[in-house]
Design a protein around this motif. Structure first.
Motif, PDB file in Angstrom:
ATOM      1  N   ARG A 176       0.856  -1.192   0.000  1.00  0.00           N
ATOM      2  CA  ARG A 176       0.000   0.000   0.000  1.00  0.00           C
ATOM      3  C   ARG A 176       0.891   1.241   0.000  1.00  0.00           C
ATOM      4  O   ARG A 176       2.115   1.170   0.126  1.00  0.00           O
ATOM      5  CB  ARG A 176      -0.928   0.012   1.204  1.00  0.00           C
ATOM      6  CG  ARG A 176      -0.238   0.220   2.541  1.00  0.00           C
ATOM      7  CD  ARG A 176      -1.261   0.356   3.668  1.00  0.00           C
ATOM      8  NE  ARG A 176      -0.623   0.579   4.956  1.00  0.00           N
ATOM      9  CZ  ARG A 176      -0.294   1.787   5.424  1.00  0.00           C
ATOM     10  NH1 ARG A 176      -0.546   2.869   4.690  1.00  0.00           N
ATOM     11  NH2 ARG A 176       0.284   1.920   6.604  1.00  0.00           N
ATOM     12  N   GLY A 177       0.251   2.412  -0.135  1.00  0.00           N
ATOM     13  CA  GLY A 177       0.996   3.662  -0.156  1.00  0.00           C
ATOM     14  C   GLY A 177       0.963   4.303  -1.525  1.00  0.00           C
ATOM     15  O   GLY A 177       0.160   3.935  -2.397  1.00  0.00           O
ATOM     16  N   GLN A 178       1.840   5.267  -1.713  1.00  0.00           N
ATOM     17  CA  GLN A 178       1.899   5.945  -2.997  1.00  0.00           C
ATOM     18  C   GLN A 178       3.346   6.127  -3.413  1.00  0.00           C
ATOM     19  O   GLN A 178       4.248   6.223  -2.583  1.00  0.00           O
ATOM     20  CB  GLN A 178       1.194   7.296  -2.934  1.00  0.00           C
ATOM     21  CG  GLN A 178       1.798   8.279  -1.941  1.00  0.00           C
ATOM     22  CD  GLN A 178       0.974   9.557  -1.817  1.00  0.00           C
ATOM     23  OE1 GLN A 178      -0.229   9.551  -2.072  1.00  0.00           O
ATOM     24  NE2 GLN A 178       1.603  10.643  -1.407  1.00  0.00           N
ATOM     25  N   ALA A 179       3.557   6.133  -4.703  1.00  0.00           N
ATOM     26  CA  ALA A 179       4.898   6.326  -5.261  1.00  0.00           C
ATOM     27  C   ALA A 179       4.796   7.248  -6.464  1.00  0.00           C
ATOM     28  O   ALA A 179       3.828   7.194  -7.234  1.00  0.00           O
ATOM     29  CB  ALA A 179       5.519   4.994  -5.661  1.00  0.00           C
ATOM     30  N   THR A 180       5.790   8.100  -6.619  1.00  0.00           N
ATOM     31  CA  THR A 180       5.888   8.987  -7.780  1.00  0.00           C
ATOM     32  C   THR A 180       7.286   8.851  -8.359  1.00  0.00           C
ATOM     33  O   THR A 180       8.273   8.890  -7.613  1.00  0.00           O
ATOM     34  CB  THR A 180       5.631  10.451  -7.389  1.00  0.00           C
ATOM     35  OG1 THR A 180       4.317  10.565  -6.830  1.00  0.00           O
ATOM     36  CG2 THR A 180       5.744  11.361  -8.601  1.00  0.00           C
ATOM     37  N   LEU A 181       7.353   8.689  -9.654  1.00  0.00           N
ATOM     38  CA  LEU A 181       8.637   8.566 -10.356  1.00  0.00           C
ATOM     39  C   LEU A 181       8.688   9.630 -11.438  1.00  0.00           C
ATOM     40  O   LEU A 181       7.818   9.685 -12.318  1.00  0.00           O
ATOM     41  CB  LEU A 181       8.775   7.172 -10.976  1.00  0.00           C
ATOM     42  CG  LEU A 181      10.059   6.901 -11.773  1.00  0.00           C
ATOM     43  CD1 LEU A 181      11.278   6.930 -10.853  1.00  0.00           C
ATOM     44  CD2 LEU A 181       9.965   5.559 -12.496  1.00  0.00           C
ATOM     45  N   THR A 182       9.697  10.488 -11.389  1.00  0.00           N
ATOM     46  CA  THR A 182       9.876  11.573 -12.373  1.00  0.00           C
ATOM     47  C   THR A 182      11.151  11.326 -13.156  1.00  0.00           C
ATOM     48  O   THR A 182      12.195  11.032 -12.569  1.00  0.00           O
ATOM     49  CB  THR A 182       9.951  12.930 -11.666  1.00  0.00           C
ATOM     50  OG1 THR A 182       8.754  13.139 -10.904  1.00  0.00           O
ATOM     51  CG2 THR A 182      10.103  14.064 -12.679  1.00  0.00           C
ATOM     52  N   LEU A 183      11.056  11.457 -14.457  1.00  0.00           N
ATOM     53  CA  LEU A 183      12.203  11.276 -15.361  1.00  0.00           C
ATOM     54  C   LEU A 183      12.436  12.565 -16.136  1.00  0.00           C
ATOM     55  O   LEU A 183      11.502  13.153 -16.687  1.00  0.00           O
ATOM     56  CB  LEU A 183      11.924  10.130 -16.349  1.00  0.00           C
ATOM     57  CG  LEU A 183      12.860  10.018 -17.567  1.00  0.00           C
ATOM     58  CD1 LEU A 183      14.270   9.629 -17.135  1.00  0.00           C
ATOM     59  CD2 LEU A 183      12.302   9.003 -18.571  1.00  0.00           C
ATOM     60  N   VAL A 184      13.693  13.009 -16.181  1.00  0.00           N
ATOM     61  CA  VAL A 184      14.104  14.139 -17.016  1.00  0.00           C
ATOM     62  C   VAL A 184      15.357  13.709 -17.770  1.00  0.00           C
ATOM     63  O   VAL A 184      16.276  13.153 -17.165  1.00  0.00           O
ATOM     64  CB  VAL A 184      14.418  15.393 -16.170  1.00  0.00           C
ATOM     65  CG1 VAL A 184      14.905  16.535 -17.064  1.00  0.00           C
ATOM     66  CG2 VAL A 184      13.198  15.832 -15.376  1.00  0.00           C
ATOM     67  N   TYR A 185      15.392  13.943 -19.066  1.00  0.00           N
ATOM     68  CA  TYR A 185      16.576  13.566 -19.844  1.00  0.00           C
ATOM     69  C   TYR A 185      16.813  14.570 -20.961  1.00  0.00           C
ATOM     70  O   TYR A 185      15.940  15.383 -21.289  1.00  0.00           O
ATOM     71  CB  TYR A 185      16.445  12.146 -20.391  1.00  0.00           C
ATOM     72  CG  TYR A 185      15.352  11.920 -21.417  1.00  0.00           C
ATOM     73  CD1 TYR A 185      15.645  11.793 -22.767  1.00  0.00           C
ATOM     74  CD2 TYR A 185      14.018  11.812 -21.025  1.00  0.00           C
ATOM     75  CE1 TYR A 185      14.641  11.566 -23.705  1.00  0.00           C
ATOM     76  CE2 TYR A 185      13.013  11.582 -21.948  1.00  0.00           C
ATOM     77  CZ  TYR A 185      13.336  11.464 -23.292  1.00  0.00           C
ATOM     78  OH  TYR A 185      12.333  11.244 -24.221  1.00  0.00           O
ATOM     79  N   ALA A 186      18.014  14.547 -21.521  1.00  0.00           N
ATOM     80  CA  ALA A 186      18.407  15.503 -22.564  1.00  0.00           C
ATOM     81  C   ALA A 186      18.812  14.725 -23.812  1.00  0.00           C
ATOM     82  O   ALA A 186      19.989  14.408 -24.003  1.00  0.00           O
ATOM     83  CB  ALA A 186      19.559  16.377 -22.077  1.00  0.00           C
ATOM     84  N   PRO A 187      17.862  14.412 -24.674  1.00  0.00           N
ATOM     85  CA  PRO A 187      18.141  13.600 -25.859  1.00  0.00           C
ATOM     86  C   PRO A 187      18.796  14.416 -26.962  1.00  0.00           C
ATOM     87  O   PRO A 187      18.771  15.655 -26.934  1.00  0.00           O
ATOM     88  CB  PRO A 187      16.750  13.150 -26.288  1.00  0.00           C
ATOM     89  CG  PRO A 187      15.883  14.311 -25.911  1.00  0.00           C
ATOM     90  CD  PRO A 187      16.462  14.834 -24.613  1.00  0.00           C
ATOM     91  N   PRO A 188      19.375  13.752 -27.958  1.00  0.00           N
ATOM     92  CA  PRO A 188      19.800  14.480 -29.147  1.00  0.00           C
ATOM     93  C   PRO A 188      18.586  15.073 -29.853  1.00  0.00           C
ATOM     94  O   PRO A 188      17.507  14.484 -29.855  1.00  0.00           O
ATOM     95  CB  PRO A 188      20.482  13.402 -29.999  1.00  0.00           C
ATOM     96  CG  PRO A 188      19.992  12.105 -29.476  1.00  0.00           C
ATOM     97  CD  PRO A 188      19.667  12.321 -28.032  1.00  0.00           C
TER      98      PRO A 188
END
Length: 835
Positions: free
Chosen positions: A680-692
């Motif tokens: 149970r509970g909550q999760a947050t996943l954030t992704l930031v990237y710098a592609p060509p």
């Protein structure tokens, strides 16, 4: 009593979790005319007729046998596996050199390449064949040839024509140059020709010769006036472009290198507005096969919002002074200059504008918010503590003087790059506020403007971040109300409030504005009526975040946001110009807290991760309303975000995704949130990237897609399964969704992504979880050898604020030999990624 939790933890050995890439089998050919063989035959004939028309035009062209065609795909054929580049238009005969709008390929062709495509289309079977389904006994599935599938995927084929190259008329162009202080130069985007390897196509390519060289020759021969032109490429991935200035004297005839351009133009009179000269140039450009697009310069539009006229209370503001020995964040202010703010806060100056041509009011108001925003407005509106070192980069002249300093957008980009590098070197400035926007010219501007392109390149190469105002729209929208139907009707009726350059920058942070609290007649936290909205092109989330920008003056003269005007008095202000510095300061605070160690992607990741959508938007559509007006929401204060909680655990990862690798980070769900295998509970996943990035591809300019998700082991099936939902998805699972839906709801090809898990009662049968990070390439794209920089931020929390989640996560990570370090005390293993 000892505190039972600590600040955010940074994972130190991220590269250890990258392993050999798990490749999925290639997708099979898709059938677009199942049950309609007659319809396919009719469609095939249409495609062949279009190929024939293009071929006839090329054969008759005096410009030679090389041309470019737009291949428009059907909406259900947007995925790269359906593109007609293996059978009809292979790179050996007809290389793909770019893309236009969504689902449009730009293909380089010759008569023989078109003849070959005609023949391949003719070989596509008229009667669809079937084969037994692999997993459904007794069921048959379509089994088209590659040729039939590719023909069926095409909507149309057409030769790139004059109408594709120019969207404005000559009178409008001359009036644009005459009525605004814009550089009097045309930008001409050029096709990057590629040599085919198939014998006949290569022979025709050789026969055509240097088509860009021929364009230069034709300009010189056909123009009766003078000209200066340069052909340049901003970076290795950008398409070539030409800038052309026209002059009255025919003796002025120069093709120059980009590094010689400024000196040449400085010695010449102002470019001509003679309409015949412009007509001659455009007649050459719009018919030449080397030309992709002709565009007019954008116009620096000084924001109409600002201090409310006559509303200063007349009280002079007394700024605080720096405390000796104290640490403060550093923010660069790219504007017209800073005045009134004590010089003790300005640790670096660069003044490129003469005082007679400068407007220091805008920069002063921004600087005042950075230094004393909390004293002026309180901690709710300005949550970051007062005090900020300033790098004053006075590079933006008054709007009516812009062309006196910059002969093209690229010159402005060059100036910004030099001064940003100097400010970073001198005072470690990594966050730069740019609260200016540009008006689009007649005929539109390139989807990815020179300034947006340049700011992205500077940010990536120098490990810095530009914080950009989303821009202020005119009076078209009404004030937000509690009546949802009225709000939606108002938004639907507003058509001229889209974000403008450079807020459409891909790698930087664009900021919208929301209403401050406690302003009569307004809804607190609602999108400000003037704040421009997204989406960005390619369905990117723009603005990325929002902050308090003041209420529109026409709604309430006491806007709810105060700054200091050039007279030194406190005055109400409004505009996205003033929401941007509040975000810039939060980013600079993250940089200060982590002692400059975290790369730009991690700083942005923390900003996005802590953002919350205002409560007044909770009942609105997330993918169409929320994300286009406030993005990921209003950022949390950096101090609170970093400090953490005993009932939550936050991990930061950053590295470069390497070629042929996938990343899998395994972890145990906090045991205090697990009962009988249910989590149970909550999760947050954030992704930031710098592609060509390649601007030759317009809506496909992001060339590598990274995607991260939370997975949990299913012990029954013996495999990990996705357990999260994308932030802006209103539709639940996107499994099997079309490419367009994946872009709009799942943020496919977006450079900032976020996903969530939530369960109050618990779900599943295992506490064995992992983060999975994978990549996808565009057709014919090669993954960069140096990798793609990325950052991940993961938070797991107990919504009831009772369980000792932080301690549980520490124990679980230790048992898996995961090395971590406090974000406030980075170890020697943590080093900032250099530019």
């Amino acid at each position: 009593m000892e505190q039972d939790y600590g600040p955010i933890q940074v994972v130190l050995n991220v590269r250890n979790f990258q392993g050999e890439r798990i490749r999925q089998p290639g997708s099979k050919a898709k059938e677009f005319f199942d049950g309609n063989n007659a319809g396919f035959v009719k469609h095939r004939e249409k495609v062949q007729q279009e190929l024939t028309l293009v071929q006839q035009s090329l054969v008759a062209s005096r410009a030679g046998p090389v041309g470019f065609v737009r291949v428009r795909m059907k909406e259900d054929a947007l995925a790269k596996s359906h593109r007609p580049v293996r059978s009809l238009f292979p790179a050996s005969a007809a290389p793909t050199v770019g893309s236009g709008d969504l689902g449009e390929l730009i293909v380089q062709v010759t008569p023989s390449a078109l003849e070959r495509a005609f023949s391949v289309a003719g070989d596509a079977e008229e009667v669809l064949q079937y084969k037994p389904h692999k997993t459904k006994p007794g069921v048959e599935e379509p089994n088209p040839s590659r040729a039939r599938s590719e023909v069926g995927a095409i909507e149309s084929v057409s030769l790139w024509a004059a109408a594709d190259r120019r969207g404005f008329n000559i009178d409008d162009a001359v009036e644009w140059f005459k009525g605004r202080a814009v550089p009097r130069a045309y930008r001409v985007d050029l096709f990057d020709v590629q040599r085919p390897s198939m014998a006949r196509a290569e022979s025709e390519f050789n026969q055509a010769g240097d088509i860009i060289g021929k364009l230069r020759q034709e300009i010189d021969e056909e123009l009766g006036c003078g000209y200066v032109a340069t052909v340049m490429r901003p970076d290795a991935r950008s398409m070539r472009r030409m800038y052309v200035w026209l002059f009255d004297k025919p003796s002025i005839r120069h093709f120059v290198r980009i590094n010689e351009l400024h000196d040449v133009l400085e010695a010449l009179p102002e470019a001509t507005l003679a309409i015949e000269a412009h007509r001659q140039l455009l007649a050459v450009l719009e018919t030449h096969p080397a030309v992709r697009r002709i565009s007019l310069p954008v116009h620096l539009k000084q924001n109409s919002a600002g201090p409310v006229a006559g509303r200063s209370d007349g009280v002079a503001h007394e700024f605080r002074q720096p405390v000796p020995g104290a640490d403060y964040p550093v923010v660069g202010v790219i504007d017209g200059g800073i005045d009134r703010v004590p010089a003790s806060w300005v640790v670096h100056r660069r003044n490129a504008i003469r005082s007679a041509h400068a407007d220091v009011s805008h920069g002063t108001e921004i600087a005042a918010l950075l230094v004393d925003g909390q004293a002026l407005n309180g901690p709710t509106i300005c949550p970051e503590p007062d005090g900020c070192w300033l790098a004053d980069l006075a590079l933006i002249p008054a709007a009516n003087r812009f062309n006196k300093y910059y002969r093209s957008e690229f010159e402005l980009v060059q100036q910004i790059e030099v001064d940003v590098q100097e400010a970073k070197k001198a005072v470690n400035a990594r966050v730069f506020n740019f609260s200016h926007n540009f008006e689009e010219p007649p005929g539109g501007s390139p989807a990815y403007t020179e300034l947006s392109n340049g700011l992205d390149r500077i940010a990536r190469d120098n490990d810095v971040i530009f914080v950009l105002s989303a821009g202020n729209a005119g009076p078209g929208r009404r004030e937000w109300t509690s009546n949802q139907v009225a709000v939606l009707s108002n938004l639907a009726a507003s058509t001229s409030d889209r974000i403008t350059a450079p807020a459409d920058s891909v790698l930087n942070v664009a900021v919208g504005a929301v209403n401050p609290p406690d302003v009569p007649g307004t809804v607190a936290g609602a999108p400000a009526r003037y704040s421009r909205r997204g989406p960005g092109f390619m369905q990117l989330v723009k603005p990325d975040v929002a902050h308090y920008g003041g209420v529109c003056e026409s709604t309430n003269p006491q806007t709810g946001l105060k700054s200091v005007d050039v007279a030194g008095a406190v005055a109400p202000v409004y505009g996205t110009s003033f929401s941007a510095p509040l975000v810039a300061k939060a980013l600079a605070r993250y940089d200060l807290v982590s002692k400059g160690v975290l790369p730009r992607e991690a700083l942005i990741g923390l900003l996005i991760h802590g953002a919350q959508v205002p409560g007044c938007l909770s009942s609105f559509n997330k993918s169409e309303i929320v994300r286009n007006l406030v993005g990921f929401g209003v950022p949390a204060d950096a101090e609170g975000m970093v400090n953490g909680s005993a009932h939550a655990a936050t991990l930061v990862f950053y590295d470069r995704m390497m070629p042929a690798k996938d990343l899998f980070f395994g972890f145990d769900w906090p045991q205090s949130l697990v009962e009988n295998g249910k989590c149970r509970g909550q999760a947050t996943l954030t992704l930031v990237y710098a592609p060509p990035i390649s601007d030759a591809h317009d809506t496909e300019l992001v060339r590598v897609n990274l995607d991260a998700c939370l997975q949990r082991m299913n012990p029954t099936k013996g495999k990990y399964e996705k357990q999260c939902e994308d932030t802006f998805s209103d539709r639940g699972s996107l499994a099997g969704a079309r490419e367009k839906d994946l872009m709009e709801d799942g943020l496919k090809w977006g450079v900032v992504k976020q996903t969530h898990f939530f369960s109050m009662r618990g779900s599943g049968k295992s506490s064995d979880w992992r983060i999975a990070l994978k990549y996808l390439l565009r057709s014919d794209e090669i993954f960069p050898d140096e990798g793609v920089p990325f950052a991940l931020v993961l938070t797991i929390a107990d919504p009831k604020k009772a369980a000792p989640v932080y301690q549980d996560m520490r124990i679980g990570l230790s048992s898996r030999n995961v090395l971590t370090g406090d974000i406030r005390q980075p170890s020697g293993r943590l080093r900032a990624r250099g530019g």
